[in-house]
Structure formats: C-alpha cells, structure tokens
Design a protein around this motif. Sequence first.
Motif, PDB file in Angstrom:
ATOM      1  N   SER A  45      -4.916   9.713  25.630  1.00  0.00           N
ATOM      2  CA  SER A  45      -4.302   8.560  25.269  1.00  0.00           C
ATOM      3  C   SER A  45      -5.199   7.452  24.787  1.00  0.00           C
ATOM      4  O   SER A  45      -6.423   7.474  24.895  1.00  0.00           O
ATOM      5  N   PRO A  46      -4.476   6.438  24.101  1.00  0.00           N
ATOM      6  CA  PRO A  46      -5.525   5.261  23.751  1.00  0.00           C
ATOM      7  C   PRO A  46      -5.718   4.347  24.801  1.00  0.00           C
ATOM      8  O   PRO A  46      -5.328   4.612  25.920  1.00  0.00           O
ATOM      9  N   ILE A  47      -6.593   3.473  24.587  1.00  0.00           N
ATOM     10  CA  ILE A  47      -6.903   2.323  25.579  1.00  0.00           C
ATOM     11  C   ILE A  47      -5.610   1.686  26.073  1.00  0.00           C
ATOM     12  O   ILE A  47      -4.678   1.470  25.238  1.00  0.00           O
ATOM     13  N   GLU A  48      -5.282   1.297  27.236  1.00  0.00           N
ATOM     14  CA  GLU A  48      -4.060   0.852  27.896  1.00  0.00           C
ATOM     15  C   GLU A  48      -4.076  -0.468  26.942  1.00  0.00           C
ATOM     16  O   GLU A  48      -4.973  -1.321  26.916  1.00  0.00           O
ATOM     17  N   PRO A  49      -2.655  -0.843  26.681  1.00  0.00           N
ATOM     18  CA  PRO A  49      -2.337  -2.130  25.741  1.00  0.00           C
ATOM     19  C   PRO A  49      -2.728  -3.264  26.201  1.00  0.00           C
ATOM     20  O   PRO A  49      -3.518  -4.257  25.737  1.00  0.00           O
ATOM     21  N   THR A  50      -2.941  -3.729  27.388  1.00  0.00           N
ATOM     22  CA  THR A  50      -3.171  -4.814  28.105  1.00  0.00           C
ATOM     23  C   THR A  50      -4.827  -4.968  28.237  1.00  0.00           C
ATOM     24  O   THR A  50      -5.376  -5.928  27.893  1.00  0.00           O
ATOM     25  N   VAL A  54      -7.088  -7.754  26.441  1.00  0.00           N
ATOM     26  CA  VAL A  54      -7.909  -8.767  27.068  1.00  0.00           C
ATOM     27  C   VAL A  54      -9.215  -8.555  26.408  1.00  0.00           C
ATOM     28  O   VAL A  54      -9.936  -9.690  26.333  1.00  0.00           O
ATOM     29  N   LEU A  55      -9.726  -7.567  25.868  1.00  0.00           N
ATOM     30  CA  LEU A  55     -10.991  -7.253  25.145  1.00  0.00           C
ATOM     31  C   LEU A  55     -10.935  -7.962  23.696  1.00  0.00           C
ATOM     32  O   LEU A  55     -11.817  -8.894  23.626  1.00  0.00           O
ATOM     33  N   GLU A  56      -9.658  -8.085  23.168  1.00  0.00           N
ATOM     34  CA  GLU A  56      -9.438  -8.707  21.964  1.00  0.00           C
ATOM     35  C   GLU A  56      -9.546 -10.386  22.103  1.00  0.00           C
ATOM     36  O   GLU A  56     -10.091 -10.822  21.405  1.00  0.00           O
ATOM     37  N   GLU A  57      -8.928 -10.930  23.424  1.00  0.00           N
ATOM     38  CA  GLU A  57      -9.035 -12.055  23.500  1.00  0.00           C
ATOM     39  C   GLU A  57     -10.332 -12.789  23.769  1.00  0.00           C
ATOM     40  O   GLU A  57     -10.909 -13.775  23.859  1.00  0.00           O
ATOM     41  N   GLN A  58     -11.065 -11.910  24.446  1.00  0.00           N
ATOM     42  CA  GLN A  58     -12.431 -12.119  24.875  1.00  0.00           C
ATOM     43  C   GLN A  58     -13.446 -11.977  23.380  1.00  0.00           C
ATOM     44  O   GLN A  58     -14.661 -11.944  23.737  1.00  0.00           O
ATOM     45  N   PHE A 126      -5.776  -7.170  35.015  1.00  0.00           N
ATOM     46  CA  PHE A 126      -6.791  -6.792  33.944  1.00  0.00           C
ATOM     47  C   PHE A 126      -8.043  -7.767  33.600  1.00  0.00           C
ATOM     48  O   PHE A 126      -9.189  -7.450  33.234  1.00  0.00           O
ATOM     49  N   VAL A 127      -7.576  -9.014  33.567  1.00  0.00           N
ATOM     50  CA  VAL A 127      -8.556 -10.172  33.263  1.00  0.00           C
ATOM     51  C   VAL A 127      -9.540 -10.230  34.559  1.00  0.00           C
ATOM     52  O   VAL A 127     -10.849 -10.232  34.131  1.00  0.00           O
ATOM     53  N   HIS A 128      -9.202 -10.002  35.818  1.00  0.00           N
ATOM     54  CA  HIS A 128     -10.084  -9.747  36.610  1.00  0.00           C
ATOM     55  C   HIS A 128     -11.096  -8.685  36.551  1.00  0.00           C
ATOM     56  O   HIS A 128     -12.123  -8.849  36.835  1.00  0.00           O
ATOM     57  N   THR A 131     -13.527  -9.366  33.791  1.00  0.00           N
ATOM     58  CA  THR A 131     -14.714 -10.347  34.454  1.00  0.00           C
ATOM     59  C   THR A 131     -15.753  -9.346  35.391  1.00  0.00           C
ATOM     60  O   THR A 131     -16.945  -9.567  35.107  1.00  0.00           O
ATOM     61  N   LEU A 132     -15.309  -8.595  36.030  1.00  0.00           N
ATOM     62  CA  LEU A 132     -16.111  -7.825  37.026  1.00  0.00           C
ATOM     63  C   LEU A 132     -16.948  -6.803  36.155  1.00  0.00           C
ATOM     64  O   LEU A 132     -18.085  -6.564  36.289  1.00  0.00           O
ATOM     65  N   ILE A 133     -16.539  -6.204  35.120  1.00  0.00           N
ATOM     66  CA  ILE A 133     -16.995  -5.406  34.371  1.00  0.00           C
ATOM     67  C   ILE A 133     -18.031  -6.086  33.573  1.00  0.00           C
ATOM     68  O   ILE A 133     -19.356  -5.538  33.199  1.00  0.00           O
ATOM     69  N   LYS A 134     -17.539  -7.246  32.814  1.00  0.00           N
ATOM     70  CA  LYS A 134     -18.704  -7.913  32.022  1.00  0.00           C
ATOM     71  C   LYS A 134     -19.904  -8.192  32.668  1.00  0.00           C
ATOM     72  O   LYS A 134     -20.987  -8.236  32.349  1.00  0.00           O
TER      73      LYS A 134
END
Length: 146
Positions: A45-50, A54-58, A126-128, A131-134
Amino acid sequence: MLEKILVVCIGNICRSPTAENLLRDALVHSKAQVNSAGIAALVDSPIEPTARLVLEEQGHIPRDHKAVQLTRQSIIESDLILVMEKRHLNVVLDIAPEARGKIFLLGKWQDDREIGDPYRQGKPAFVHAYTLIKEAVHAWALRLER
C-alpha cells in the motif's frame, strides 16, 4: 554513524513512512540508509493520502512508498530501530530477541513519548502525529550527526 535505520509502526502507511521521510531529509548529509516497516503492514500500500498531504503541506516531497512487513531479517540487518509505541518494542523483541539494545521509541528524547496512530481519525490527528514525529526526528538527528 549508524548505517541502517529502520522505523516501525503498525501498518507502515502513516507514522513510519512519515518518520522515514523526515529522518532521511534530516540526515541527508550522512551515509545512513533509512527505511520503514510495519508490524502488521498493509503490504504494497502507498503512504496514506492524508499523511502524504500533511508532508506536502509542510514542504516535504514524499518518496514513493510501498508498505513492507517487518521481518526478522530487517531487524537483524538494522543498526537502529525506532518504534512509535512501547508495545512495538515488545513485538520487535519477540521476533528477534537479540535486537535488544538497538530498539528505541522514536520519542525517546521527549521523555519516551509515544506517538499514537492517526489512521482513520481525520486530518487533525495526522497533523498532531506529524508534529510529534518532527520533534522526535529532530532530536534523533542531532544525536546521530555527532
């Protein structure tokens, strides 16, 4: 410097590919190879669309991704294994007990913070998680680049 870093979550479509992308970007000047896998991967499976959105928006350009199942071989071949939750530590050790000592929470440097699964919870989750992953990736990158 560690040569092979493996990031692990459950399905390998949300958290671990996000962390894999961020860690690769953070360690771009090192020789470290960063990959990800899932304890119960949604194989191919590809990365989940959301998560991708979020990655792209960042400002990140996610690499092509196909979910892969965590294997004993991938554990043994890795120099460092980063997991999202404490229960993942035990699963990895059940597969390869000799890996003790190279498995840590991604959130180790944030008081062993766990990063919950945003799957099927909507964009705010996903945004949360992002942020934690970053934050966690930044802390690891500082230590790994020494």
